[in-house]
Design a protein around this motif. Structure first.
Motif, PDB file in Angstrom:
ATOM      1  N   ALA A 130       0.815  -1.223   0.000  1.00 21.38           N
ATOM      2  CA  ALA A 130       0.000   0.000   0.000  1.00 21.38           C
ATOM      3  C   ALA A 130       0.842   1.264   0.000  1.00 21.38           C
ATOM      4  N   SER A 131       2.092   1.172   0.435  1.00 18.08           N
ATOM      5  CA  SER A 131       2.974   2.347   0.463  1.00 18.08           C
ATOM      6  C   SER A 131       3.766   2.517  -0.828  1.00 18.08           C
ATOM      7  N   GLY A 132       3.594   1.588  -1.753  1.00 12.65           N
ATOM      8  CA  GLY A 132       4.322   1.661  -3.010  1.00 12.65           C
ATOM      9  C   GLY A 132       5.657   0.950  -3.002  1.00 12.65           C
ATOM     10  N   ASP A 133       6.009   0.283  -1.879  1.00 13.70           N
ATOM     11  CA  ASP A 133       7.225  -0.526  -1.848  1.00 13.70           C
ATOM     12  C   ASP A 133       7.025  -1.766  -2.715  1.00 13.70           C
ATOM     13  N   THR A 134       8.095  -2.337  -3.218  1.00 11.94           N
ATOM     14  CA  THR A 134       7.971  -3.444  -4.153  1.00 11.94           C
ATOM     15  C   THR A 134       8.888  -4.609  -3.793  1.00 11.94           C
ATOM     16  N   ILE A 135       8.517  -5.777  -4.279  1.00 12.16           N
ATOM     17  CA  ILE A 135       9.331  -6.988  -4.229  1.00 12.16           C
ATOM     18  C   ILE A 135       9.365  -7.552  -5.642  1.00 12.16           C
ATOM     19  N   PRO A 136      10.537  -7.869  -6.178  1.00 15.06           N
ATOM     20  CA  PRO A 136      10.582  -8.454  -7.521  1.00 15.06           C
ATOM     21  C   PRO A 136       9.796  -9.767  -7.584  1.00 15.06           C
ATOM     22  N   PHE A 137       9.044  -9.972  -8.657  1.00 20.29           N
ATOM     23  CA  PHE A 137       8.301 -11.221  -8.804  1.00 20.29           C
ATOM     24  C   PHE A 137       9.246 -12.413  -8.913  1.00 20.29           C
ATOM     25  N   SER A 138      10.484 -12.178  -9.265  1.00 19.80           N
ATOM     26  CA  SER A 138      11.465 -13.254  -9.358  1.00 19.80           C
ATOM     27  C   SER A 138      11.821 -13.834  -7.991  1.00 19.80           C
ATOM     28  N   GLU A 139      11.296 -13.248  -6.912  1.00 27.58           N
ATOM     29  CA  GLU A 139      11.464 -13.822  -5.577  1.00 27.58           C
ATOM     30  C   GLU A 139      10.549 -15.033  -5.368  1.00 27.58           C
ATOM     31  N   ILE A 140       9.623 -15.267  -6.297  1.00 28.03           N
ATOM     32  CA  ILE A 140       8.666 -16.363  -6.139  1.00 28.03           C
ATOM     33  C   ILE A 140       8.928 -17.424  -7.199  1.00 28.03           C
ATOM     34  N   SER A 141       9.037 -18.661  -6.757  1.00 30.48           N
ATOM     35  CA  SER A 141       9.249 -19.796  -7.652  1.00 30.48           C
ATOM     36  C   SER A 141       8.256 -20.887  -7.287  1.00 30.48           C
ATOM     37  N   TRP A 142       8.268 -21.977  -8.060  1.00 34.79           N
ATOM     38  CA  TRP A 142       7.376 -23.083  -7.745  1.00 34.79           C
ATOM     39  C   TRP A 142       8.006 -24.419  -8.132  1.00 34.79           C
ATOM     40  N   THR A 143       7.641 -25.443  -7.376  1.00 39.51           N
ATOM     41  CA  THR A 143       7.957 -26.821  -7.714  1.00 39.51           C
ATOM     42  C   THR A 143       6.673 -27.490  -8.189  1.00 39.51           C
ATOM     43  N   VAL A 144       6.794 -28.662  -8.791  1.00 41.17           N
ATOM     44  CA  VAL A 144       5.609 -29.354  -9.307  1.00 41.17           C
ATOM     45  C   VAL A 144       5.580 -30.799  -8.818  1.00 41.17           C
ATOM     46  N   SER A 145       4.374 -31.339  -8.697  1.00 39.33           N
ATOM     47  CA  SER A 145       4.181 -32.725  -8.284  1.00 39.33           C
ATOM     48  C   SER A 145       2.783 -33.160  -8.698  1.00 39.33           C
ATOM     49  N   ALA A 146       2.535 -34.457  -8.651  1.00 39.15           N
ATOM     50  CA  ALA A 146       1.195 -34.998  -8.872  1.00 39.15           C
ATOM     51  C   ALA A 146       1.170 -36.386  -8.255  1.00 39.15           C
ATOM     52  N   ALA A 147       0.367 -36.546  -7.227  1.00 32.37           N
ATOM     53  CA  ALA A 147       0.379 -37.787  -6.450  1.00 32.37           C
ATOM     54  C   ALA A 147       0.149 -39.009  -7.334  1.00 32.37           C
ATOM     55  N   GLY A 148       1.035 -39.995  -7.215  1.00 26.68           N
ATOM     56  CA  GLY A 148       0.863 -41.264  -7.902  1.00 26.68           C
ATOM     57  C   GLY A 148       1.239 -41.287  -9.362  1.00 26.68           C
ATOM     58  N   SER A 149       1.694 -40.182  -9.924  1.00 30.36           N
ATOM     59  CA  SER A 149       1.975 -40.148 -11.361  1.00 30.36           C
ATOM     60  C   SER A 149       3.269 -40.871 -11.696  1.00 30.36           C
ATOM     61  N   PRO A 150       3.239 -41.728 -12.723  1.00 24.06           N
ATOM     62  CA  PRO A 150       4.457 -42.400 -13.169  1.00 24.06           C
ATOM     63  C   PRO A 150       5.194 -41.618 -14.252  1.00 24.06           C
ATOM     64  N   ASN A 151       4.626 -40.505 -14.677  1.00 31.73           N
ATOM     65  CA  ASN A 151       5.135 -39.781 -15.841  1.00 31.73           C
ATOM     66  C   ASN A 151       6.082 -38.659 -15.454  1.00 31.73           C
ATOM     67  N   PRO A 152       7.011 -38.284 -16.331  1.00 33.54           N
ATOM     68  CA  PRO A 152       7.862 -37.129 -16.064  1.00 33.54           C
ATOM     69  C   PRO A 152       7.061 -35.836 -16.079  1.00 33.54           C
ATOM     70  N   ASN A 153       7.637 -34.811 -15.532  1.00 33.25           N
ATOM     71  CA  ASN A 153       7.021 -33.498 -15.459  1.00 33.25           C
ATOM     72  C   ASN A 153       6.579 -33.014 -16.830  1.00 33.25           C
ATOM     73  N   VAL A 154       5.314 -32.580 -16.939  1.00 33.27           N
ATOM     74  CA  VAL A 154       4.825 -32.037 -18.199  1.00 33.27           C
ATOM     75  C   VAL A 154       4.464 -30.551 -18.107  1.00 33.27           C
ATOM     76  N   ILE A 155       4.286 -30.035 -16.898  1.00 36.99           N
ATOM     77  CA  ILE A 155       4.164 -28.590 -16.692  1.00 36.99           C
ATOM     78  C   ILE A 155       5.359 -28.208 -15.833  1.00 36.99           C
ATOM     79  N   ARG A 156       6.240 -27.387 -16.347  1.00 38.19           N
ATOM     80  CA  ARG A 156       7.553 -27.249 -15.721  1.00 38.19           C
ATOM     81  C   ARG A 156       7.555 -26.401 -14.450  1.00 38.19           C
ATOM     82  N   ALA A 157       8.496 -26.702 -13.585  1.00 33.60           N
ATOM     83  CA  ALA A 157       8.788 -25.867 -12.428  1.00 33.60           C
ATOM     84  C   ALA A 157       9.695 -24.739 -12.873  1.00 33.60           C
ATOM     85  N   SER A 158       9.582 -23.581 -12.217  1.00 33.32           N
ATOM     86  CA  SER A 158      10.417 -22.452 -12.618  1.00 33.32           C
ATOM     87  C   SER A 158      10.303 -21.334 -11.590  1.00 33.32           C
ATOM     88  N   THR A 159      10.844 -20.176 -11.948  1.00 30.23           N
ATOM     89  CA  THR A 159      10.767 -18.940 -11.171  1.00 30.23           C
ATOM     90  C   THR A 159      10.079 -17.898 -12.047  1.00 30.23           C
TER      91      THR A 159
END
Length: 206
Positions: A130-159
């Protein structure tokens, strides 16, 4: 005629959660019956009939004694979607409070339509308080998973980066799905406040 679907997700980081274990990078990639040309996308809470208008939120509060110490913090989600919207209602994301389910499909029934659809995400440069201070969006990343899946990652993890990133190529008559777990890098001390930013996921077929 181009086809496109868009869903948004809001992320916030309060500068004022200990990291969760990272699951193996797995995902579901399933063949589906051909049909008239269409795309389907869901991010977090959604429905098979075109969505419910929900924009889910992912957030983290940084404890004062951990501000800017460089130890990534897991972000929680207000999503309640744990079961697949396709097929047998499989429990793909068993921990929706810490995961966001993302699924996409592309169907066609003739060779004249494009062979693939593209899943992408678009982020602004910064999260803002609210004060106009900022955080770069590059501070947020994600990992991926899917319970029980035998397949390799098809939607990639990244930042996240400023602008649009391609996450997956969806072949014709295919459904892909996995769970994203977000993390805040916590790499610098920030001014107090709640920092908000919104990313938009798009599935397009030119």
């Amino acid at each position: 005629m181009p086809l496109a679907l868009r869903h948004a997700l809001t992320l916030s980081a309060a500068a004022l959660v200990s990291a969760l274990p990272v699951l193996d990078a797995r995902a579901w990639s399933l063949s589906i019956a051909s049909a008239s040309r269409r795309v389907f996308l869901h991010v977090g809470d959604g429905t098979l009939n075109g969505g419910n208008g929900t924009i889910n939120r992912v957030e983290v509060t940084v404890p004062a004694n951990q501000l800017g110490n460089g130890v990534p913090l897991a972000m929680t989600s207000n999503s309640s979607q744990s079961r697949s919207l396709y097929g047998d209602n499989y429990l793909t994301c068993p921990d929706p409070a810490n995961q966001v389910m993302i699924g996409a499909s592309y169907r066609r029934n003739n060779n004249g339509a494009p062979a693939t659809a593209i899943l992408s995400v678009t982020a602004p440069a910064v999260l803002t308080n609210a004060s106009g201070d900022t955080i770069p969006f590059s501070e947020i990343s994600w990992t991926v998973s899917a319970a029980g899946s035998p397949n390799p990652n098809v939607i990639r993890a990244s930042t996240f980066t400023t602008g649009t990133q391609t996450l997956a190529t969806v072949p014709a008559n295919t459904y892909i799905e996995n769970c994203h777990s977000f993390r805040y890098a916590n790499s610098a001390i920030r001014a107090a406040g709640t920092y908000n930013g919104r990313v938009t996921y798009t599935l397009s077929n030119p």
